[in-house]
Design a protein around this motif. Structure first.
Motif, PDB file in Angstrom:
ATOM      1  N   CYS A 227      22.838  30.331  35.781  1.00 19.64           N
ATOM      2  CA  CYS A 227      23.369  31.681  36.026  1.00 19.64           C
ATOM      3  C   CYS A 227      24.530  31.623  37.014  1.00 19.64           C
ATOM      4  CB  CYS A 227      22.283  32.614  36.567  1.00 19.64           C
ATOM      5  SG  CYS A 227      21.694  32.202  38.217  1.00 19.64           S
ATOM      6  N   ILE A 228      25.177  32.782  37.164  1.00 15.74           N
ATOM      7  CA  ILE A 228      26.231  32.954  38.161  1.00 15.74           C
ATOM      8  C   ILE A 228      25.598  33.645  39.370  1.00 15.74           C
ATOM      9  CG2 ILE A 228      28.389  34.196  38.683  1.00 15.74           C
ATOM     10  CD1 ILE A 228      28.893  34.207  35.573  1.00 15.74           C
ATOM     11  N   ILE A 229      25.959  33.230  40.576  1.00 10.55           N
ATOM     12  CA  ILE A 229      25.587  33.989  41.775  1.00 10.55           C
ATOM     13  C   ILE A 229      26.876  34.519  42.402  1.00 10.55           C
ATOM     14  CG2 ILE A 229      24.557  33.917  44.089  1.00 10.55           C
ATOM     15  CD1 ILE A 229      22.475  33.552  41.891  1.00 10.55           C
ATOM     16  N   ASP A 230      26.873  35.843  42.664  1.00 19.11           N
ATOM     17  CA  ASP A 230      28.053  36.444  43.292  1.00 19.11           C
ATOM     18  C   ASP A 230      27.617  37.261  44.502  1.00 19.11           C
ATOM     19  OD1 ASP A 230      27.288  39.125  42.488  1.00 19.11           O
ATOM     20  OD2 ASP A 230      27.917  38.595  40.467  1.00 19.11           O
ATOM     21  N   ALA A 231      28.576  37.869  45.179  1.00 22.20           N
ATOM     22  CA  ALA A 231      28.256  38.718  46.324  1.00 22.20           C
ATOM     23  C   ALA A 231      29.147  39.947  46.315  1.00 22.20           C
ATOM     24  CB  ALA A 231      28.427  37.955  47.630  1.00 22.20           C
ATOM     25  N   CYS A 232      29.490  40.396  45.116  1.00 27.43           N
ATOM     26  CA  CYS A 232      30.399  41.527  44.970  1.00 27.43           C
ATOM     27  C   CYS A 232      30.103  42.236  43.645  1.00 27.43           C
ATOM     28  CB  CYS A 232      31.844  41.031  44.972  1.00 27.43           C
ATOM     29  SG  CYS A 232      33.044  42.311  44.546  1.00 27.43           S
ATOM     30  N   PRO A 233      29.693  43.513  43.702  1.00 26.18           N
ATOM     31  CA  PRO A 233      29.389  44.241  42.468  1.00 26.18           C
ATOM     32  C   PRO A 233      30.570  44.352  41.503  1.00 26.18           C
ATOM     33  CG  PRO A 233      28.492  45.399  44.351  1.00 26.18           C
ATOM     34  CD  PRO A 233      29.353  44.303  44.898  1.00 26.18           C
ATOM     35  N   PHE A 234      31.808  44.304  42.011  1.00 24.39           N
ATOM     36  CA  PHE A 234      32.950  44.406  41.088  1.00 24.39           C
ATOM     37  C   PHE A 234      33.148  43.075  40.354  1.00 24.39           C
ATOM     38  CE2 PHE A 234      37.667  45.690  40.467  1.00 24.39           C
ATOM     39  CZ  PHE A 234      37.358  46.306  39.266  1.00 24.39           C
ATOM     40  N   CYS A 235      33.045  41.959  41.050  1.00 27.66           N
ATOM     41  CA  CYS A 235      33.057  40.655  40.376  1.00 27.66           C
ATOM     42  C   CYS A 235      31.884  40.605  39.382  1.00 27.66           C
ATOM     43  CB  CYS A 235      32.906  39.503  41.367  1.00 27.66           C
ATOM     44  SG  CYS A 235      34.150  39.396  42.668  1.00 27.66           S
ATOM     45  N   HIS A 236      30.726  41.114  39.840  1.00 23.31           N
ATOM     46  CA  HIS A 236      29.500  41.158  39.040  1.00 23.31           C
ATOM     47  C   HIS A 236      29.761  41.887  37.720  1.00 23.31           C
ATOM     48  CE1 HIS A 236      24.987  40.963  39.328  1.00 23.31           C
ATOM     49  NE2 HIS A 236      25.044  41.971  38.481  1.00 23.31           N
ATOM     50  N   LEU A 237      30.398  43.059  37.820  1.00 19.62           N
ATOM     51  CA  LEU A 237      30.731  43.850  36.635  1.00 19.62           C
ATOM     52  C   LEU A 237      31.719  43.104  35.741  1.00 19.62           C
ATOM     53  CD1 LEU A 237      31.417  47.637  36.596  1.00 19.62           C
ATOM     54  CD2 LEU A 237      33.138  46.150  35.602  1.00 19.62           C
ATOM     55  N   GLN A 238      32.689  42.462  36.376  1.00 22.21           N
ATOM     56  CA  GLN A 238      33.695  41.720  35.599  1.00 22.21           C
ATOM     57  C   GLN A 238      33.023  40.580  34.811  1.00 22.21           C
ATOM     58  OE1 GLN A 238      36.782  42.067  34.754  1.00 22.21           O
ATOM     59  NE2 GLN A 238      38.005  40.222  34.979  1.00 22.21           N
ATOM     60  N   PHE A 239      32.068  39.889  35.446  1.00 18.68           N
ATOM     61  CA  PHE A 239      31.354  38.812  34.743  1.00 18.68           C
ATOM     62  C   PHE A 239      30.418  39.363  33.670  1.00 18.68           C
ATOM     63  CE2 PHE A 239      32.102  36.248  38.734  1.00 18.68           C
ATOM     64  CZ  PHE A 239      32.843  35.258  38.134  1.00 18.68           C
ATOM     65  N   ASP A 240      29.717  40.447  33.999  1.00 15.86           N
ATOM     66  CA  ASP A 240      28.677  40.965  33.102  1.00 15.86           C
ATOM     67  C   ASP A 240      29.285  41.790  31.961  1.00 15.86           C
ATOM     68  OD1 ASP A 240      25.975  41.474  32.287  1.00 15.86           O
ATOM     69  OD2 ASP A 240      26.106  43.459  33.202  1.00 15.86           O
ATOM     70  N   VAL A 241      29.955  42.878  32.291  1.00 11.61           N
ATOM     71  CA  VAL A 241      30.597  43.700  31.263  1.00 11.61           C
ATOM     72  C   VAL A 241      31.688  42.869  30.582  1.00 11.61           C
ATOM     73  CG1 VAL A 241      31.890  45.822  30.806  1.00 11.61           C
ATOM     74  CG2 VAL A 241      30.127  45.808  32.569  1.00 11.61           C
ATOM     75  N   GLY A 242      32.388  42.076  31.381  1.00 11.55           N
ATOM     76  CA  GLY A 242      33.469  41.231  30.864  1.00 11.55           C
ATOM     77  C   GLY A 242      33.002  40.329  29.722  1.00 11.55           C
ATOM     78  N   GLN A 243      31.812  39.760  29.841  1.00 10.14           N
ATOM     79  CA  GLN A 243      31.323  38.877  28.764  1.00 10.14           C
ATOM     80  C   GLN A 243      31.147  39.630  27.445  1.00 10.14           C
ATOM     81  OE1 GLN A 243      28.343  35.699  29.556  1.00 10.14           O
ATOM     82  NE2 GLN A 243      28.335  36.484  31.653  1.00 10.14           N
ATOM     83  N   THR A 244      30.722  40.907  27.545  1.00  8.03           N
ATOM     84  CA  THR A 244      30.560  41.677  26.299  1.00  8.03           C
ATOM     85  C   THR A 244      31.936  42.056  25.721  1.00  8.03           C
ATOM     86  OG1 THR A 244      30.463  43.848  27.401  1.00  8.03           O
ATOM     87  CG2 THR A 244      28.392  42.656  27.179  1.00  8.03           C
ATOM     88  N   GLU A 245      32.896  42.329  26.623  1.00  8.58           N
ATOM     89  CA  GLU A 245      34.247  42.668  26.145  1.00  8.58           C
ATOM     90  C   GLU A 245      34.920  41.449  25.519  1.00  8.58           C
ATOM     91  OE1 GLU A 245      35.233  46.125  29.512  1.00  8.58           O
ATOM     92  OE2 GLU A 245      35.475  44.026  29.998  1.00  8.58           O
ATOM     93  N   ILE A 246      34.694  40.281  26.124  1.00  8.00           N
ATOM     94  CA  ILE A 246      35.281  39.042  25.610  1.00  8.00           C
ATOM     95  C   ILE A 246      34.716  38.734  24.213  1.00  8.00           C
ATOM     96  CG2 ILE A 246      35.221  36.523  25.929  1.00  8.00           C
ATOM     97  CD1 ILE A 246      35.487  37.135  29.004  1.00  8.00           C
ATOM     98  N   LYS A 247      33.420  39.019  24.058  1.00  8.21           N
ATOM     99  CA  LYS A 247      32.777  38.790  22.768  1.00  8.21           C
ATOM    100  C   LYS A 247      33.462  39.641  21.698  1.00  8.21           C
ATOM    101  CE  LYS A 247      28.107  38.027  21.138  1.00  8.21           C
ATOM    102  NZ  LYS A 247      26.693  38.105  21.499  1.00  8.21           N
ATOM    103  N   LYS A 248      33.706  40.893  22.025  1.00  7.20           N
ATOM    104  CA  LYS A 248      34.323  41.823  21.077  1.00  7.20           C
ATOM    105  C   LYS A 248      35.785  41.487  20.816  1.00  7.20           C
ATOM    106  CE  LYS A 248      32.006  45.845  22.220  1.00  7.20           C
ATOM    107  NZ  LYS A 248      32.101  47.043  23.039  1.00  7.20           N
ATOM    108  N   LYS A 249      36.533  41.244  21.896  1.00  6.08           N
ATOM    109  CA  LYS A 249      37.978  41.079  21.765  1.00  6.08           C
ATOM    110  C   LYS A 249      38.387  39.684  21.330  1.00  6.08           C
ATOM    111  CE  LYS A 249      39.296  44.458  25.297  1.00  6.08           C
ATOM    112  NZ  LYS A 249      40.511  45.163  24.863  1.00  6.08           N
ATOM    113  N   PHE A 250      37.676  38.673  21.842  1.00 11.49           N
ATOM    114  CA  PHE A 250      38.109  37.286  21.602  1.00 11.49           C
ATOM    115  C   PHE A 250      37.069  36.456  20.840  1.00 11.49           C
ATOM    116  CE2 PHE A 250      39.889  38.650  25.801  1.00 11.49           C
ATOM    117  CZ  PHE A 250      41.208  38.833  25.388  1.00 11.49           C
ATOM    118  N   ASP A 251      35.963  37.128  20.458  1.00 10.22           N
ATOM    119  CA  ASP A 251      34.914  36.466  19.686  1.00 10.22           C
ATOM    120  C   ASP A 251      34.381  35.200  20.364  1.00 10.22           C
ATOM    121  OD1 ASP A 251      33.172  36.353  17.571  1.00 10.22           O
ATOM    122  OD2 ASP A 251      34.508  35.145  16.312  1.00 10.22           O
ATOM    123  N   LYS A 252      34.155  35.285  21.657  1.00 11.96           N
ATOM    124  CA  LYS A 252      33.617  34.141  22.400  1.00 11.96           C
ATOM    125  C   LYS A 252      32.353  34.572  23.126  1.00 11.96           C
ATOM    126  CE  LYS A 252      36.763  30.566  23.046  1.00 11.96           C
ATOM    127  NZ  LYS A 252      36.693  29.307  23.733  1.00 11.96           N
TER     128      LYS A 252
END
Lengths: 300, 178
Positions: A227-252
């Motif tokens: 897993c990833i460990i962070d200490a910032c909810p905005f980085c957290h959102l970028q990693f978490d929501v970002g992974q779903t957006e990357i899946k949709k946009k870049f199919d990864k």
């Protein structure tokens, strides 16, 4: 027992409340009482609001600081963005008498005055400097045998002339806190790189911002982490929501779970899983969940 | 021919305004070591994003070209360039100042306008919603956090600060202006 006011910010209470809940409980177990900072607002986000209008940013950030001054308590944040905004504002108001006068004129209209009597702390540097690795080790009841990719984030350590937390290219203090929980902080390429969310970039140029976090995710994946460990909810959102957006946009697909340090601490202190909110993330990885269950020997 | 720059187009007032930001004036000491751009994670993604170029344009007073460049909004404020600069240029702080001047001149992205309006309305850039309330209850927290979301008078204070500072007018919808 030490006491601080708890500055929530936006994303922890309004998107990832598990971070808020885990922070209150785990710090309580370490003898740190958190009092509500009633009526606090957005920090407001430094790269965005400071760049739009410096006085508005400084007045709103200073208002948050005065709320805690009035309680006679230092502020605790769990977010690098809030930390950056409030520390920078607090320092600037203490150092620049002209700006302080201008902002205090505004604050007087709402019945507050910046006095410069308190400090702004971030959970990670606070734990590292005031609590210490040893005490955290002693509070761990279930060593979390995980390989994790640690993400410091930018504003915890930079700008270094405002933060004074040592090396910004190869810091260790957060790794030590992670290792105190029994986890292994795995080295990966460009570990100190930015997640790509800050400065209004995620809002302004989402695709480019996602390319940046994709680089990090690739490097984390290559290192083979749980897993990833962070200490910032905005980085957290970028990693978490970002992974779903990357899946949709870049199919990864990466499917790397994202955990805030307070939640890792909660896991290692044997706190109930449903109070930590890790399952409220968009990225839910069954393999990771099974591993957690196995390590915790059935502690729900 | 299009590469010719007329010095008569330079705006010394713009340069002066940028240099109001402490550390911006150090750009005159830049000896092109390229430490800022070679370490920049955004430059890795977008080759047009070149913070050294933008700061040197500011130093020349190239107001229109700079303020109208879409790339001034790309900086994530990671501060890597600022940490590395051997000449003490406050790269990020200067970039933020350039944005401030752009916004003062009516140049602002719609999405940034929207986020600003959220803070004006709710006191949070990321306000609560029903889904978050359910999530809060599930982890044992009250459904409304003890922030401006819970205390109306506190939200009133925030909105008053914004009004006094003129931020509401600054980020108002452009249609409303005309």
């Amino acid at each position: 027992m030490s006491k601080l006011s708890f500055f929530l910010g936006c994303i922890a209470p309004n998107r990832y409340p598990g971070i808020e809940a885990a922070t209150i409980t785990t710090l309580g177990k370490l003898g740190i009482e958190l009092e509500d900072l009633k009526g606090a607002s957005c920090c407001p986000a430094p790269g965005v609001f400071r760049s739009f209008d410096k006085i508005t940013w400084l007045a709103l950030a200073s208002r948050n600081v005065t709320l805690s001054e009035e309680m006679g308590l230092d502020i605790l944040t769990v977010c690098n963005g809030c930390f950056g905004s409030l520390v920078d504002a607090n320092n600037l108001m203490k150092e620049d008498s002209k700006l302080r006068e201008e902002v205090n004129k505004i604050l007087a209209e709402i019945g507050h005055e910046f006095k410069g009597t308190i400090k702004v702390r971030h959970i990670i540097e606070y734990l590292s400097q005031e609590v210490g690795v040893q005490k955290i080790k002693e509070a761990v009841t279930i060593p979390m045998d995980l390989n994790i990719a640690l993400h410091y984030g930018c504003h915890l350590v930079k700008p270094s002339n405002e933060r004074h937390l040592g090396s910004t290219e190869n810091p260790r203090f957060f790794d030590e806190l992670v290792e105190a929980t029994g986890a292994t902080s795995v080295d990966y390429e460009d570990k100190m790189a930015c997640c790509g969310a800050g400065g209004g970039a995620r809002t302004a140029v989402l695709d480019t911002s996602l390319q940046m976090v994709m680089n990090k995710l690739e490097n984390m994946k290559a290192a083979g982490v749980d897993c990833i460990i962070d200490a910032c909810p905005f980085c957290h959102l970028q990693f978490d929501v970002g992974q779903t957006e990357i899946k949709k946009k870049f199919d990864k697909s990466y499917d790397i779970p994202v955990v805030h340090y307070s939640q890792l601490l909660g896991l290692a202190m044997g706190l109930p899983l449903d109070e930590l909110g890790i399952d409220q993330n968009l990225i839910v990885n069954e393999e990771f969940n099974k591993k957690i269950e196995k390590i915790r020997g059935g502690v729900k | 021919m299009s590469d010719i720059i007329n010095t008569s187009d330079f705006d010394p007032e713009f340069r002066k305004e940028v240099f109001e930001e402490p550390g911006a004036e150090k750009i005159v000491l830049c000896f092109n070591c390229t430490g800022c751009t070679s370490g920049c994670p955004m430059a890795d993604q977008e080759s047009e994003y070149n913070i050294r170029k933008f700061l040197r344009m500011a130093n020349l007073g190239m107001k229109d070209q700079l303020l109208n460049s879409p790339y001034i909004w790309y900086c994530t404020t990671c501060y890597k360039c600022q940490e590395r600069c051997p000449q003490g240029v406050k790269n990020v702080d200067t970039m933020l100042k350039i944005r401030t001047i752009a916004i003062k001149n009516g140049i602002m992205l719609d999405n940034h306008r929207k986020v600003s309006q959220l803070v004006i309305k709710f006191g949070h850039a990321v306000p609560i919603n029903d889904d978050a309330k359910e999530k809060r209850k599930a982890v044992g927290l009250p459904d409304t956090p003890p922030t401006v979301h819970k205390f109306e008078d506190a939200l009133g204070e925030v909105q008053k600060v914004i009004k006094i500072a003129g931020f509401d007018t600054l980020v108002a919808d452009q249609e409303a202006d005309s």
